[in-house]
Write a protein that holds these residues in place. Structure first.
Motif, mmCIF file in Angstrom:
data_model
loop_
_atom_site.group_PDB
_atom_site.id
_atom_site.type_symbol
_atom_site.label_atom_id
_atom_site.label_comp_id
_atom_site.label_asym_id
_atom_site.label_seq_id
_atom_site.Cartn_x
_atom_site.Cartn_y
_atom_site.Cartn_z
ATOM 1 N N ALA A 164 -25.264 -8.105 -0.231
ATOM 2 C CA ALA A 164 -23.755 -7.919 -1.017
ATOM 3 C C ALA A 164 -23.564 -6.410 -0.679
ATOM 4 C CB ALA A 164 -24.239 -8.177 -2.502
ATOM 5 N N ALA A 165 -24.381 -5.414 -0.614
ATOM 6 C CA ALA A 165 -23.930 -4.333 -0.311
ATOM 7 C C ALA A 165 -23.427 -3.968 1.148
ATOM 8 C CB ALA A 165 -25.222 -3.287 -0.406
ATOM 9 N N ALA A 166 -23.903 -4.939 2.112
ATOM 10 C CA ALA A 166 -23.245 -4.793 3.323
ATOM 11 C C ALA A 166 -21.722 -5.247 3.305
ATOM 12 C CB ALA A 166 -23.758 -5.635 4.267
ATOM 13 N N PHE A 167 -21.406 -6.273 2.368
ATOM 14 C CA PHE A 167 -20.130 -6.948 2.646
ATOM 15 C C PHE A 167 -19.255 -5.877 1.509
ATOM 16 C CE2 PHE A 167 -21.943 -10.747 4.242
ATOM 17 C CZ PHE A 167 -21.077 -11.232 5.107
ATOM 18 N N TRP A 168 -19.760 -5.361 0.425
ATOM 19 C CA TRP A 168 -19.005 -4.326 -0.320
ATOM 20 C C TRP A 168 -18.594 -3.243 0.368
ATOM 21 C CZ3 TRP A 168 -21.902 -5.773 -5.452
ATOM 22 C CH2 TRP A 168 -21.112 -6.704 -6.104
ATOM 23 N N ALA A 169 -19.374 -2.962 1.431
ATOM 24 C CA ALA A 169 -19.264 -1.641 2.132
ATOM 25 C C ALA A 169 -17.878 -2.084 2.787
ATOM 26 C CB ALA A 169 -20.100 -1.539 3.010
ATOM 27 N N GLY A 170 -17.711 -3.101 3.432
ATOM 28 C CA GLY A 170 -16.476 -3.469 4.022
ATOM 29 C C GLY A 170 -15.363 -3.533 3.137
ATOM 30 N N THR A 171 -15.488 -4.059 1.906
ATOM 31 C CA THR A 171 -14.685 -3.973 0.890
ATOM 32 C C THR A 171 -14.197 -2.725 0.568
ATOM 33 O OG1 THR A 171 -15.580 -6.043 0.049
ATOM 34 C CG2 THR A 171 -13.818 -4.872 -1.278
ATOM 35 N N SER A 172 -15.135 -1.619 0.528
ATOM 36 C CA SER A 172 -14.551 -0.289 0.316
ATOM 37 C C SER A 172 -13.756 0.393 1.380
ATOM 38 C CB SER A 172 -15.903 0.430 0.040
ATOM 39 O OG SER A 172 -16.571 0.226 -1.007
ATOM 40 N N LEU A 173 -14.293 -0.008 2.613
ATOM 41 C CA LEU A 173 -13.293 0.402 3.637
ATOM 42 C C LEU A 173 -11.902 0.087 3.753
ATOM 43 C CD1 LEU A 173 -16.016 0.014 6.712
ATOM 44 C CD2 LEU A 173 -15.054 2.119 5.640
ATOM 45 N N VAL A 174 -11.634 -1.194 3.364
ATOM 46 C CA VAL A 174 -10.391 -1.698 3.320
ATOM 47 C C VAL A 174 -9.495 -1.096 2.060
ATOM 48 C CG1 VAL A 174 -9.052 -3.762 3.134
ATOM 49 C CG2 VAL A 174 -11.150 -3.899 4.409
ATOM 50 N N THR A 175 -10.281 -0.997 0.811
ATOM 51 C CA THR A 175 -9.835 -0.458 -0.354
ATOM 52 C C THR A 175 -9.360 0.873 0.094
ATOM 53 O OG1 THR A 175 -11.205 -1.812 -1.727
ATOM 54 C CG2 THR A 175 -10.144 -0.233 -2.777
ATOM 55 N N LYS A 176 -10.068 1.801 0.539
ATOM 56 C CA LYS A 176 -9.727 3.106 0.688
ATOM 57 C C LYS A 176 -8.344 3.052 1.659
ATOM 58 C CE LYS A 176 -9.863 7.464 0.385
ATOM 59 N NZ LYS A 176 -9.516 7.850 -1.027
ATOM 60 N N LYS A 177 -8.320 2.104 2.572
ATOM 61 C CA LYS A 177 -7.069 1.986 3.273
ATOM 62 C C LYS A 177 -5.830 1.876 2.558
ATOM 63 C CE LYS A 177 -5.076 1.828 7.877
ATOM 64 N NZ LYS A 177 -4.950 3.166 8.443
ATOM 65 N N LEU A 178 -6.010 0.660 1.677
ATOM 66 C CA LEU A 178 -4.884 0.234 0.963
ATOM 67 C C LEU A 178 -4.335 1.355 -0.066
ATOM 68 C CD1 LEU A 178 -6.187 -3.441 0.157
ATOM 69 C CD2 LEU A 178 -3.975 -2.995 1.104
ATOM 70 N N THR A 179 -5.294 1.995 -0.624
ATOM 71 C CA THR A 179 -4.855 3.022 -1.767
ATOM 72 C C THR A 179 -3.834 4.197 -0.935
ATOM 73 O OG1 THR A 179 -6.872 4.465 -1.226
ATOM 74 C CG2 THR A 179 -7.050 2.839 -3.082
ATOM 75 N N GLN A 180 -3.633 4.241 0.349
ATOM 76 C CA GLN A 180 -3.022 5.061 0.906
ATOM 77 C C GLN A 180 -1.489 4.784 0.714
ATOM 78 O OE1 GLN A 180 -4.022 5.142 4.902
ATOM 79 N NE2 GLN A 180 -6.046 6.273 4.523
ATOM 80 N N ARG A 181 -1.186 3.272 0.396
ATOM 81 C CA ARG A 181 0.089 2.882 0.232
ATOM 82 C C ARG A 181 0.292 1.892 -0.822
ATOM 83 N NH1 ARG A 181 1.739 0.499 6.124
ATOM 84 N NH2 ARG A 181 3.613 0.273 4.967
ATOM 85 N N GLU A 182 -0.650 1.462 -1.645
ATOM 86 C CA GLU A 182 -0.476 0.695 -2.706
ATOM 87 C C GLU A 182 -0.927 1.226 -4.040
ATOM 88 O OE1 GLU A 182 0.237 -2.791 -2.302
ATOM 89 O OE2 GLU A 182 0.540 -2.477 -0.039
ATOM 90 N N ALA A 183 -0.338 0.538 -5.046
ATOM 91 C CA ALA A 183 -0.656 1.132 -6.448
ATOM 92 C C ALA A 183 -2.040 0.381 -6.901
ATOM 93 C CB ALA A 183 0.456 0.656 -7.404
ATOM 94 N N ALA A 184 -2.852 1.145 -7.764
ATOM 95 C CA ALA A 184 -4.155 0.703 -8.209
ATOM 96 C C ALA A 184 -3.937 -0.855 -8.926
ATOM 97 C CB ALA A 184 -4.895 1.640 -9.042
ATOM 98 N N ASP A 185 -3.030 -0.936 -9.785
ATOM 99 C CA ASP A 185 -2.873 -2.196 -10.428
ATOM 100 C C ASP A 185 -2.498 -3.315 -9.505
ATOM 101 O OD1 ASP A 185 -0.395 -1.225 -9.882
ATOM 102 O OD2 ASP A 185 0.347 -1.195 -11.733
ATOM 103 N N SER A 186 -1.842 -3.029 -8.439
ATOM 104 C CA SER A 186 -1.557 -4.062 -7.406
ATOM 105 C C SER A 186 -2.789 -4.553 -6.725
ATOM 106 C CB SER A 186 -0.357 -3.705 -6.490
ATOM 107 O OG SER A 186 0.785 -3.409 -6.848
ATOM 108 N N ILE A 187 -3.421 -3.632 -6.191
ATOM 109 C CA ILE A 187 -4.810 -3.946 -5.379
ATOM 110 C C ILE A 187 -5.750 -4.721 -6.313
ATOM 111 C CG2 ILE A 187 -6.815 -2.742 -4.617
ATOM 112 C CD1 ILE A 187 -5.033 -0.395 -3.599
#
Length: 301
Positions: A164-187
């Motif tokens: 689970a940690a391995a897949f959530w690491a991938g999620t974290s990488l994508v989340t950080k990318k999204l926060t550059q242009r997306e609002a927290a509530d939309s994510i």
């Protein structure tokens, strides 16, 4: 000018508060999931479905109030990738909580930052450096100490939180990318919208979706807290750098231990403490290296 300065000074405090709040919320979610699966016999796939489906239900009034603006995005592909990685991580995590005591599960899932380092190097081509390589090796070594694969007490189910940690690491990488242009509530909203149908299909294939009695109340609480935790987590990353908020994320370890002990009487074994200490120490080493890099980049600029 003074108002603007005060606002800037408040950002790190709000980020730290949001990260601690997210950790506390997730600890309660984990306790509810473990009680409903390990103690009340709810299949892990059904528990995962209800957790996020109810979370979506709690979020709907806010979605309707915001209208179409809540769904506005220019990065749908990243949202889909994040949901794909998250759903696998969620299923592995809930399956782990159904089989592994909460203190061991949360310590092992804390290896996620080291998977982030590997992922950033492999998929994003980032330079890692010897400090992060050392921290990564140390972090995984701490996980091995907790797992004790050389002992007769080793349980293969304990690898579920690591996966689970391995897949959530991938999620974290994508989340950080999204926060550059997306609002927290939309994510947060996109995650809930995309996860729910996939979790429903997995739960139905595993024997059905019906949950009743005390388990239902536990999962209702887990759903509400999941929305809150995901929003606070994203908000923390928006208000401050990851290097700043990371130490506050480590508070989830004692918070989960407290929930496990109070709710179930689960107490960590002797092997847990040195392993957890190494994992936390390695994570802090990564944080210090991140700060050093940030300072060096600022001086260069």
């Amino acid at each position: 000018m003074d108002t603007r300065l005060s606002s800037l000074q408040a950002q790190p405090f709000l980020a730290a508060l949001a990260m601690v709040g997210a950790g506390a919320s997730f600890a309660l979610v984990n306790g509810a999931l473990q009680a409903s699966t390990m103690r009340l016999g709810v299949p892990s796939t059904s528990a995962a479905f209800w957790q996020y489906a109810l979370g979506l239900g709690f979020a709907l009034p806010w979605v309707l109030r915001r209208g179409r603006t809540a769904l506005k995005t220019q990065q749908l592909g990243l949202h889909l990738l994040r949901a794909f990685l998250a759903v696998i991580g969620i299923q592995l995590w809930v399956a782990g909580l159904a089989r592994v005591e909460i203190w061991q599960a949360i310590a092992l899932v804390m290896t996620s930052p080291f998977f982030v380092i590997l992922g950033a190097r492999i998929f994003l081509g980032e330079q890692v450096g010897w400090v992060r390589w050392f921290a990564t090796i140390a972090g995984f070594s701490g996980g091995m100490v907790i797992l004790e694969p050389w002992s007769q007490a080793f349980n293969w189910s304990a690898l579920l939180p690591v996966a689970a940690a391995a897949f959530w690491a991938g999620t974290s990488l994508v989340t950080k990318k999204l926060t550059q242009r997306e609002a927290a509530d939309s994510i947060t909203l996109y995650l809930l919208l995309l996860l729910t149908p996939v979790n429903a299909a997995l739960a139905f294939a595993d024997g059905g979706l019906v949950v009743s009695g005390p388990a239902l109340f536990l999962l209702v609480g887990a759903g509400l807290l999941t929305v809150l935790a995901n929003y606070l987590l994203t908000l923390a990353y928006q208000k401050a750098d990851a290097a700043f908020v990371q130490p506050f994320d480590h508070l989830k370890l004692p918070l989960n231990i407290a929930v496990g002990f109070i709710a179930f009487g689960f107490a960590p074994t002797g092997a847990f403490w040195p392993g957890a200490l190494v994992i936390v120490g390695a994570s802090l080493l990564v944080m210090l290296d991140e700060q050093r890099r940030g300072n060096a980049a600022a001086k260069t600029a």
